[in-house]
Design a protein around this motif. Structure first.
Motif, mmCIF file in Angstrom:
data_model
loop_
_atom_site.group_PDB
_atom_site.id
_atom_site.type_symbol
_atom_site.label_atom_id
_atom_site.label_comp_id
_atom_site.label_asym_id
_atom_site.label_seq_id
_atom_site.Cartn_x
_atom_site.Cartn_y
_atom_site.Cartn_z
ATOM 1 N N GLY A 60 18.504 8.252 -2.941
ATOM 2 C CA GLY A 60 18.443 7.271 -4.009
ATOM 3 C C GLY A 60 18.857 7.838 -5.341
ATOM 4 N N GLY A 61 19.216 6.942 -6.286
ATOM 5 C CA GLY A 61 19.562 7.348 -7.629
ATOM 6 C C GLY A 61 18.406 7.110 -8.575
ATOM 7 N N THR A 62 18.688 7.235 -9.878
ATOM 8 C CA THR A 62 17.639 7.085 -10.888
ATOM 9 C C THR A 62 17.045 5.692 -10.871
ATOM 10 O OG1 THR A 62 18.789 8.694 -12.272
ATOM 11 C CG2 THR A 62 17.133 7.314 -13.335
ATOM 12 N N ALA A 63 17.902 4.663 -10.768
ATOM 13 C CA ALA A 63 17.409 3.280 -10.765
ATOM 14 C C ALA A 63 16.487 3.031 -9.580
ATOM 15 C CB ALA A 63 18.595 2.315 -10.726
ATOM 16 N N ILE A 64 16.848 3.615 -8.438
ATOM 17 C CA ILE A 64 16.014 3.425 -7.245
ATOM 18 C C ILE A 64 14.691 4.159 -7.400
ATOM 19 C CG2 ILE A 64 15.849 3.999 -4.785
ATOM 20 C CD1 ILE A 64 18.771 3.330 -4.520
ATOM 21 N N ARG A 65 14.733 5.331 -7.985
ATOM 22 C CA ARG A 65 13.487 6.062 -8.225
ATOM 23 C C ARG A 65 12.564 5.282 -9.159
ATOM 24 N NH1 ARG A 65 14.672 12.563 -8.896
ATOM 25 N NH2 ARG A 65 15.139 12.963 -6.706
ATOM 26 N N ASP A 66 13.147 4.693 -10.191
ATOM 27 C CA ASP A 66 12.334 3.890 -11.119
ATOM 28 C C ASP A 66 11.714 2.698 -10.402
ATOM 29 O OD1 ASP A 66 12.995 5.607 -13.153
ATOM 30 O OD2 ASP A 66 14.602 4.348 -13.966
ATOM 31 N N LEU A 67 12.514 2.048 -9.545
ATOM 32 C CA LEU A 67 11.993 0.899 -8.810
ATOM 33 C C LEU A 67 10.904 1.333 -7.837
ATOM 34 C CD1 LEU A 67 12.065 -2.078 -8.124
ATOM 35 C CD2 LEU A 67 13.975 -1.633 -6.569
ATOM 36 N N GLU A 68 11.083 2.503 -7.225
ATOM 37 C CA GLU A 68 10.060 3.005 -6.306
ATOM 38 C C GLU A 68 8.740 3.221 -7.028
ATOM 39 O OE1 GLU A 68 9.335 6.638 -3.090
ATOM 40 O OE2 GLU A 68 11.114 6.614 -4.355
ATOM 41 N N MET A 69 8.789 3.728 -8.241
ATOM 42 C CA MET A 69 7.572 3.922 -9.033
ATOM 43 C C MET A 69 6.909 2.586 -9.343
ATOM 44 S SD MET A 69 7.197 7.187 -9.452
ATOM 45 C CE MET A 69 6.152 7.426 -10.875
ATOM 46 N N LYS A 70 7.740 1.568 -9.646
ATOM 47 C CA LYS A 70 7.185 0.236 -9.916
ATOM 48 C C LYS A 70 6.520 -0.341 -8.670
ATOM 49 C CE LYS A 70 10.484 -0.943 -13.578
ATOM 50 N NZ LYS A 70 11.596 -1.830 -13.982
ATOM 51 N N ILE A 71 7.141 -0.117 -7.505
ATOM 52 C CA ILE A 71 6.560 -0.603 -6.249
ATOM 53 C C ILE A 71 5.229 0.093 -5.984
ATOM 54 C CG2 ILE A 71 6.871 -0.658 -3.744
ATOM 55 C CD1 ILE A 71 9.871 -0.999 -4.236
ATOM 56 N N ARG A 72 5.191 1.398 -6.223
ATOM 57 C CA ARG A 72 3.939 2.139 -6.033
ATOM 58 C C ARG A 72 2.838 1.593 -6.935
ATOM 59 N NH1 ARG A 72 3.225 7.738 -8.905
ATOM 60 N NH2 ARG A 72 3.082 6.175 -10.553
ATOM 61 N N ASP A 73 3.137 1.434 -8.229
ATOM 62 C CA ASP A 73 2.129 0.929 -9.176
ATOM 63 C C ASP A 73 1.682 -0.476 -8.809
ATOM 64 O OD1 ASP A 73 2.404 3.312 -10.500
ATOM 65 O OD2 ASP A 73 3.733 2.534 -12.061
ATOM 66 N N PHE A 74 2.640 -1.301 -8.372
ATOM 67 C CA PHE A 74 2.298 -2.664 -7.954
ATOM 68 C C PHE A 74 1.337 -2.658 -6.774
ATOM 69 C CE2 PHE A 74 3.618 -5.149 -4.202
ATOM 70 C CZ PHE A 74 3.007 -6.359 -4.495
ATOM 71 N N ALA A 75 1.635 -1.836 -5.758
ATOM 72 C CA ALA A 75 0.801 -1.813 -4.552
ATOM 73 C C ALA A 75 -0.604 -1.306 -4.855
ATOM 74 C CB ALA A 75 1.463 -0.953 -3.480
ATOM 75 N N LEU A 76 -0.704 -0.252 -5.653
ATOM 76 C CA LEU A 76 -2.022 0.287 -6.008
ATOM 77 C C LEU A 76 -2.845 -0.735 -6.777
ATOM 78 C CD1 LEU A 76 -1.021 3.909 -7.100
ATOM 79 C CD2 LEU A 76 -2.270 3.265 -5.039
ATOM 80 N N ASP A 77 -2.208 -1.365 -7.760
ATOM 81 C CA ASP A 77 -2.918 -2.360 -8.573
ATOM 82 C C ASP A 77 -3.300 -3.575 -7.740
ATOM 83 O OD1 ASP A 77 -3.674 -3.533 -11.299
ATOM 84 O OD2 ASP A 77 -2.199 -4.998 -10.605
ATOM 85 N N ALA A 78 -2.391 -4.017 -6.880
ATOM 86 C CA ALA A 78 -2.661 -5.202 -6.061
ATOM 87 C C ALA A 78 -3.852 -4.984 -5.141
ATOM 88 C CB ALA A 78 -1.417 -5.556 -5.243
ATOM 89 N N GLU A 79 -3.899 -3.826 -4.480
ATOM 90 C CA GLU A 79 -5.010 -3.567 -3.563
ATOM 91 C C GLU A 79 -6.332 -3.464 -4.305
ATOM 92 O OE1 GLU A 79 -5.926 -0.991 0.417
ATOM 93 O OE2 GLU A 79 -4.613 -0.093 -1.075
ATOM 94 N N ASP A 80 -6.327 -2.813 -5.453
ATOM 95 C CA ASP A 80 -7.555 -2.704 -6.246
ATOM 96 C C ASP A 80 -8.071 -4.076 -6.635
ATOM 97 O OD1 ASP A 80 -7.663 -0.001 -6.095
ATOM 98 O OD2 ASP A 80 -6.851 0.385 -8.090
ATOM 99 N N ARG A 81 -7.167 -4.939 -7.088
ATOM 100 C CA ARG A 81 -7.582 -6.283 -7.539
ATOM 101 C C ARG A 81 -8.076 -7.133 -6.369
ATOM 102 N NH1 ARG A 81 -2.818 -8.929 -10.535
ATOM 103 N NH2 ARG A 81 -4.402 -10.547 -10.900
#
Length: 807
Positions: A60-81
């Motif tokens: 992956g490139g930089t844009a994909i890495r950034d999106l991967e971080m967003k997916i990680r944060d989304f999943a962690l926050d979603a499960e907590d909520r």
């Protein structure tokens, strides 16, 4: 990491909302504008997971890495909520319907927002430009590693003499056909040093007509087929007139390679092979099979063993870590410190234990530290810096670790990262690890493959990639304990993560005495999937009944007299729909279930009259069964076991004084692989039935039968036999008995005359004696002599523990 966060979120949604024939603990409206399709949400998350698997990491490139971080944060926050809203609803008092309705509405709203966010991220994943190339030219983790020598000089080895001899034997002896020898081990363990010492050995150099060596570049450097073939050909042509002609055209290199090898006894070393394509490219350049009867050899060194490298286990050499003494010898005698004359001065002796511990037997770490300390004046002060840096950052190349990690499939990435929850240098029970992976939702079973078996395959894959080490094996041959090398712990985010008590899924390693002091907090636990306590206590009934997703329940119990249970546990335990493993100590009893428990795989319990009531019909898929048997009338009928068609491991322990009676004819499950009988007092006729079990590999008989004579004619698949019998006098073995036996353990055989002579003709690997009479010890010592006279080699190891006992 996004893969872990998504896997965890998906497991929670599946457990809470998508269980077949098991309604959600929170009612979800199936109509109206606020309706959320949990199946649709799960599919969106699956698509995000597929995206992360395909595009993340090295590809992956930089844009994909950034999106991967967003997916990680989304999943962690979603499960907590989601879990917080679920918790609020479940903990609301039953009478407060208005409060429950509010929390139900909040959960609906949260699920709607999660579905919207997942859809947005899925759209972004389709739009993201993935043509960027990742620049993995990161510097080394520690500045002073930049110029550190990766391997020790080729003529300098410590603790590898045995390895050297074994590899020499594989190269010089063996089949006349071409054979491939694979040396497997983690990075920095000394694979290159080992094969270099063998390659340059005069006896090897004179044995082969031609030799060639290719050192593959690091993973970050990429793979170049033509360059690799040129390098190999160049080394094969060394010392010939052809080499003076200059560069050979690319198109003819494969032809010249084949011509150079044809009709010759050749040795080729492929060092640091990480790309499977390189192996296929080499094979295409080898002479035809008809020319490969010259005892030629190919040696591959790799961190990742693949079965297509070699199909013979004899030609797989697994490198092991150095022991503490070998580690210290390497440290003191390496060419950086140059301490040969006075070995280790006092200043080094003071840090000996610390050096040995932190290096953890890895030669690369030892040499790096030695080189660092060789350049300083104040050893103590410098050591403190080194120790802190290594514990924090490790010494292995981050780029190589990242590449290895990125090559893992999604499920293996998640399982590998989970090792970070265990302390450094700690042995991990495989049984426990597999159950934890399972309850976390990391294991996706294949068709006709159980969760636990699939998880074990995951572990084996990580071991094959040299990411996890085998600590011990059981008598069954399976991996019993494993661990991660401390050098790999630097791969994780070292920050501490806070998890709310009410959101805990795994509760273990905590003394029951502590839990008893916080009864109010225990009532907050509603998401437990794994619970292990040292004893049952008041209030635990409520916790167990509340956590319907509980899959593993272990109550180890206090020490108590066998046959005198101290507590009767509630039958509500059987109402847990997800329960797979129930292990109760002999201190507890529980009445059998009234329903069929399809999910159950492991059961350990006290059994009095249960065995006669058709109880085992209710456990059709049980695989491991441990039974503590007692009865007030001292007469026990043990039947219905044959209905446990999937049972592989059975352990029966009987209280002293009780008599066990088997049905006539006696019946055991045909798929049994491991059987342990303790105090059963069976007859020789009963043992004849056990002899004929077609898949039995491990048998432990601990005062399990009466009679002074035991005549054996079967046990055709048995690999491990433990015999503990104080009354046995004669043991006779037929010509075809025990053909596969590898390990024999005899304990407290006070009256036994001798080990049967025919045992000597079996290719036993070990005989262990404990508290046996002198005649048994004498007969055991004759077996290596018999093997040496008969086969010209000793392949059995004799271990004598404890004093010889005279009857």
């Amino acid at each position: 990491m996004a893969c872990v966060a998504l896997a965890s979120l998906m497991a929670t949604i599946k457990l809470e909302f998508l269980q077949p024939n098991n309604p959600s603990r929170v009612p979800l409206d199936d109509e109206g504008p606020g309706f959320i399709s949990m199946e649709s949400l799960y599919e969106k998350l699956s698509s995000l997971q597929a995206f992360v698997q395909e595009k993340s990491g090295a590809r992956g490139g930089t844009a994909i890495r950034d999106l991967e971080m967003k997916i990680r944060d989304f999943a962690l926050d979603a499960e907590d909520r989601i879990e917080m809203q679920l918790s609020n609803f479940l903990l609301a008092k039953n009478g407060e319907d208005q409060q429950k309705a509010y929390y139900q509405q909040q959960l609906h709203q949260t699920l709607g927002e999660v579905a919207e966010n997942a859809a947005e991220l899925l759209e972004k994943s389709k739009e993201t430009d993935d043509k960027q190339v990742v620049n993995e030219s990161e510097g080394p983790l520690i500045p002073w590693l930049e110029h550190a020598s990766i391997s020790e000089p080729s003529n300098f080895m410590v603790g590898r003499r045995r390895d050297h001899v074994q590899i020499m034997d594989k190269l010089i002896r063996g089949s006349e056909k071409l054979e491939v020898v694979t040396i497997v081990g983690m990075a920095g363990i000394g694979k290159t040093t080992l094969i270099s010492s063998v390659y340059n050995d005069p006896s090897v150099a004179s044995h082969f007509d031609v030799r060639g060596w290719v050192s593959m570049p690091g993973a970050a450097g990429g793979y170049n087929r033509i360059q690799m073939l040129h390098t190999l050909l160049w080394t094969l042509l060394a010392g010939t007139e052809e080499i003076k002609k200059g560069r050979i055209p690319d198109r003819v290199v494969p032809v010249r390679l084949r011509k150079r090898l044809q009709g010759k006894k050749y040795l080729i070393v492929l060092d640091n092979l990480w790309n499977n394509q390189a192996w296929h490219d080499i094979r295409r350049c080898l002479p035809a099979k008809s020319y490969n009867f010259k005892r030629s050899r190919i040696v591959i060194t790799t961190t990742h063993f693949r079965s297509d490298y070699t199909n013979s286990s004899r030609n797989i050499h697994n490198m092991t870590l150095l022991n503490p003494e070998e580690s210290w010898t390497l440290f003191c005698n390496n060419p950086f410190l140059k301490l040969e004359k006075h070995k280790a001065p006092p200043i080094f002796q003071k840090i000996r234990s610390q050096v040995v511990e932190i290096c953890d037997g890895l030669p690369y770490t030892i040499l790096v530290i030695a080189k660092r300390l060789s350049k300083c004046d104040n050893i103590r002060q410098e050591w403190n810096k080194v120790e802190k840096e290594i514990e924090l950052l490790g010494v292995l190349d981050r780029r190589a670790l990242t590449h290895t990690y990125n090559q893992l499939s999604q499920h293996l990435k998640v399982c590998f990262l989970y090792f970070g929850v265990f302390p450094k240098r700690s042995a991990i029970r495989v049984k426990q690890l597999i159950r934890l992976w399972t309850v976390e939702g990391f294991v996706n079973p294949l068709e006709h493959e159980g969760l636990e078996n699939q998880a074990y395959e995951y572990l084996q894959e990580l071991i094959d990639r040299s990411l996890i080490l085998i600590e011990t094996r059981s008598s069954f041959g399976k991996i019993q304990n494993c661990r991660m090398h401390s050098a790999l712990h630097s791969f994780y985010n070292t920050d501490e993560i806070y998890v709310s008590f009410k959101l805990l899924r795994v509760l273990a390693f905590v003394p029951s005495s502590f839990l008893q002091r916080v009864p109010a907090r225990l009532h907050e636990l509603v998401f437990l999937r794994y619970l292990s306590v040292t004893e049952w206590f008041e209030g635990l009934d409520y916790v167990v009944s509340t956590n319907r997703n509980l899959q593993t329940l272990v109550v180890s119990g206090k020490e108590s007299q066998f046959g005198a249970p101290t507590l009767h546990l509630p039958c509500t335990i059987w109402e847990l729909p997800q329960l797979r493993h129930l292990e109760l100590d002999k201190s507890y009893v529980i009445d059998p279930p009234s329903m069929v428990k399809d999910n159950m795989r492991t059961l350990s319990w006290v059994c009095s009259t249960h065995c006669r009531e058709g109880v085992y019909y209710r456990f059709p898929n049980i695989e491991k069964l441990k039974v503590f048997v007692f009865s007030s009338n001292n007469l026990i009928f043990l039947d219905n076991l044959e209905y446990l068609e999937r049972l592989e491991r059975l352990s029966i322990s009987v209280r002293f004084g009780c008599v066990v009676t088997l049905p006539k004819p006696p019946m055991f499950p045909s798929h049994l692989k491991k059987l342990r009988l303790n105090g059963t007092n069976l007859s020789e006729r009963d043992l004849k039935t056990i002899e004929m079990l077609p898949q039995l590999e491990v048998l432990k008989l601990e005062n399990a039968f009466h009679g002074k004579v035991w005549e054996v004619e079967g046990f055709f698949q048995l690999k491990f036999l433990l015999l503990e019998n104080k009354m046995l006098e004669q043991w006779m073995v037929g010509d075809v008995s025990f053909p596969r036996l590898e390990h024999l353990v005899l304990r407290f055989c006070y009256c036994l005359e001798k080990i049967p002579e025919d045992i000597g003709s079996i290719f036993l690997k070990s005989i262990e004696l404990q508290r046996c009479c002198p005649s048994v010890v004498t007969s055991a010592k004759r077996i290596p002599e018999y093997q040496r006279d008969e086969y010209g080699i000793e392949f059995v190891e004799i271990k004598i523990n404890g004093e010889e006992s005279i009857p």
